[in-house]
Design a protein around this motif. Structure first.
Motif, short mmCIF file in Angstrom:
data_model
loop_
_atom_site.label_atom_id
_atom_site.label_comp_id
_atom_site.label_asym_id
_atom_site.label_seq_id
_atom_site.Cartn_x
_atom_site.Cartn_y
_atom_site.Cartn_z
N TRP A 85 1.84 4.55 -2.99
CA TRP A 85 1.77 5.97 -2.69
C TRP A 85 3.10 6.67 -2.97
O TRP A 85 3.13 7.87 -3.27
N ARG A 104 -5.82 4.26 6.64
CA ARG A 104 -4.95 3.85 5.54
C ARG A 104 -4.67 5.00 4.59
O ARG A 104 -3.55 5.15 4.07
N GLY A 138 -0.98 6.60 3.66
CA GLY A 138 -0.53 6.76 2.29
C GLY A 138 -0.18 8.20 1.95
O GLY A 138 0.85 8.47 1.31
N TRP A 171 0.84 -1.21 0.00
CA TRP A 171 0.00 0.00 0.00
C TRP A 171 0.87 1.25 0.00
O TRP A 171 0.69 2.14 -0.84
N LEU A 172 1.82 1.32 0.92
CA LEU A 172 2.68 2.50 0.99
C LEU A 172 3.56 2.62 -0.25
O LEU A 172 3.85 3.73 -0.72
N ARG A 177 3.44 9.72 0.79
CA ARG A 177 3.63 10.48 -0.45
C ARG A 177 4.30 11.82 -0.16
O ARG A 177 5.21 12.25 -0.89
#
Length: 455
Positions: free
Chosen positions: A103, A154, A158, A99-100, A162
């Protein structure tokens, strides 16, 4: 003899580079945003990395199929099967490092969400509900280096990743049935950011756009019958096809500084103001769905098609629409055409849209779908069963009639609906709007509608 499994080598184009993140890999997303992206002429440039909401089941099902699945469009005269290739990757919600990683990619332009009304975890003022134990746990995780679990948490993780990577703009695109869903998401995200890292709020203001959308496509749950239909049509095994109706609508308002797919060439509409279309859909489609979900099971019906074939249910729906239409700022001819189209959709015998599924989370849905029409009618001096029947049906549902209660606030709302019916009516009306429960004419109209439903 087993059928070959869907694969990109045999059935679809190569996976597109990921430029879109999505949260909530349910059937609606796969019949709607993923389908529009797949059908756009520049689809080869816009891959989606989709993350599940909670369960990893759909990620496990799609992994052996290279993220492919079949959209089974069920018209009244037959089925059409289309392989959808827009999901370049599907991850379980727990895959926080992946997920990260997305981003931190310069290619990321959009983040879409289908998390249901309940997933925004809002307090009464529209900000994130910091008193909710799940949000409190995420605040602790975000400030302590852990992995958050809610959708708002979440998103904050993220966005912080970013910012820390020195990257630029991204657009968040909520696709849930919330009025002004872009503003609703912005309020949730910025209030949670303020609780976690005040410096992130300014960065969000400078780098994050919040689109507003109205979405529509009836999408039932997948069954073995749908899997068998796909096998017969395509000669392929698909563990997770998506049944849907021919109709689809996506109205979008917003800025996309990092770009977007050419969704309008796949049928989406880009407009300056979503609100009238949103109001039309929430009141006429979602409002009548909630009415049927609570009222029709009392009469023994299981699906929307079954219910709308009952003259009594049809009359209730028409009565609700008659109450709602005067408060929708669109031309009368357009509203009449929309009502006719809804009836055609509801009568499609090949879309088995379960009323019990629609009935979930009424405490979150009725304030959005039903209450505005009730308040508008009361303000206009019209207090009657037409606008109050959905609330009466929900009251009876909470008291054990019809479909089982599945609600994020089940304990509290069923307690409000228990005991003496009149007193319960006052409490449930007061939950929706504190002024309604104190009006004797409204209570009497609600009780009359409840008596009619119970006959």
């Amino acid at each position: 003899m087993s059928l070959p499994v869907l694969s990109r080598a045999a059935d679809a184009r190569p996976a597109a580079p990921v430029r879109i993140l999505h949260v909530g890999v349910g059937n609606f997303f796969r019949a709607h945003q993923a389908w529009y992206t797949d059908q756009a002429p520049d689809a080869a440039d816009w891959g989606i990395a989709a993350f599940t909401g909670r369960s990893a089941a759909i990620a496990d099902a799609l992994a052996p199929q290279d993220g492919l699945y079949t959209l089974l469009t069920r018209g009244a005269d037959g089925d059409e099967a289309t392989v959808i290739a827009s999901l370049s990757a599907v991850h379980a919600a727990a895959d926080h490092s992946a997920w990260l990683g997305y981003w931190r990619s310069p290619a990321l332009a959009l983040v879409t969400l289908t998390i249901t009304e309940a997933g925004y975890l809002r307090a009464v003022d529209g900000a994130v509900d910091l008193a909710d134990a799940r949000i409190a746990a995420d605040v602790a995780a975000l400030t302590g280096g852990g992995a958050p679990t809610t959708a708002p948490g979440r998103l904050i993780a993220g966005l912080a990743a970013r910012r820390d990577a020195g990257l630029g703009p991204v657009t968040l695109v909520p696709c849930d049935n919330l009025p002004s869903n872009g503003r609703a998401l912005r309020d949730v995200v910025t209030s949670l950011a303020a609780a976690v890292d005040g410096t992130l709020v300014d960065w969000i203001g400078e780098n994050v756009s919040f689109a507003t959308t109205m979405v529509d496509r009836i999408t039932p749950a997948t069954t073995d019958e749908h899997r068998a239909a796909v096998g017969a049509l395509l000669g392929r095994a698909d563990a997770s096809p998506v049944p849907t109706e021919p109709f689809s609508e996506w109205i979008i308002q917003g800025d996309f500084p990092a770009g977007r797919p050419a969704w309008e060439q796949a049928g989406a509409r880009l407009v300056a103001d979503v609100e009238p279309f949103e109001h039309r859909k929430l009141a006429l489609l979602n409002g009548s769905h909630s009415l049927l979900a609570y009222a029709a099971p009392i009469l023994g019906h299981e699906t929307v098609a079954d219910a709308i074939a009952d003259p009594r249910c049809l009359a209730w729906v028409e009565e609700w629409w008659d109450a709602a239409v005067p408060h929708i700022a669109l031309p009368a001819a357009e509203l009449a055409a929309y009502r006719a189209a809804l009836l055609e959709r509801y009568r499609n015998p090949r879309i088995r849209h379960l009323l019990a599924q629609i009935a979930y989370d009424g405490s979150q849905k009725l304030p959005i779908r039903t209450l505005p029409t009730v308040l508008a009618e009361v303000a206009a001096g019209r207090v009657g069963p037409g606008s109050l029947r959905p609330v009466a049906a929900w009251l009876l549902h909470l008291r054990g009639a019809g479909a089982p209660v599945h609600d994020v606030a089940a304990d509290s709302v069923t307690a409000l609906a228990a005991g003496d019916l009149r007193e319960a009516a006052v409490r449930v009306l007061g939950l929706l709007d504190e002024g309604l429960g104190g009006r004797e004419d409204v209570v009497e109209a609600l009780l009359a509608a409840a008596a009619d439903l119970a006959r």
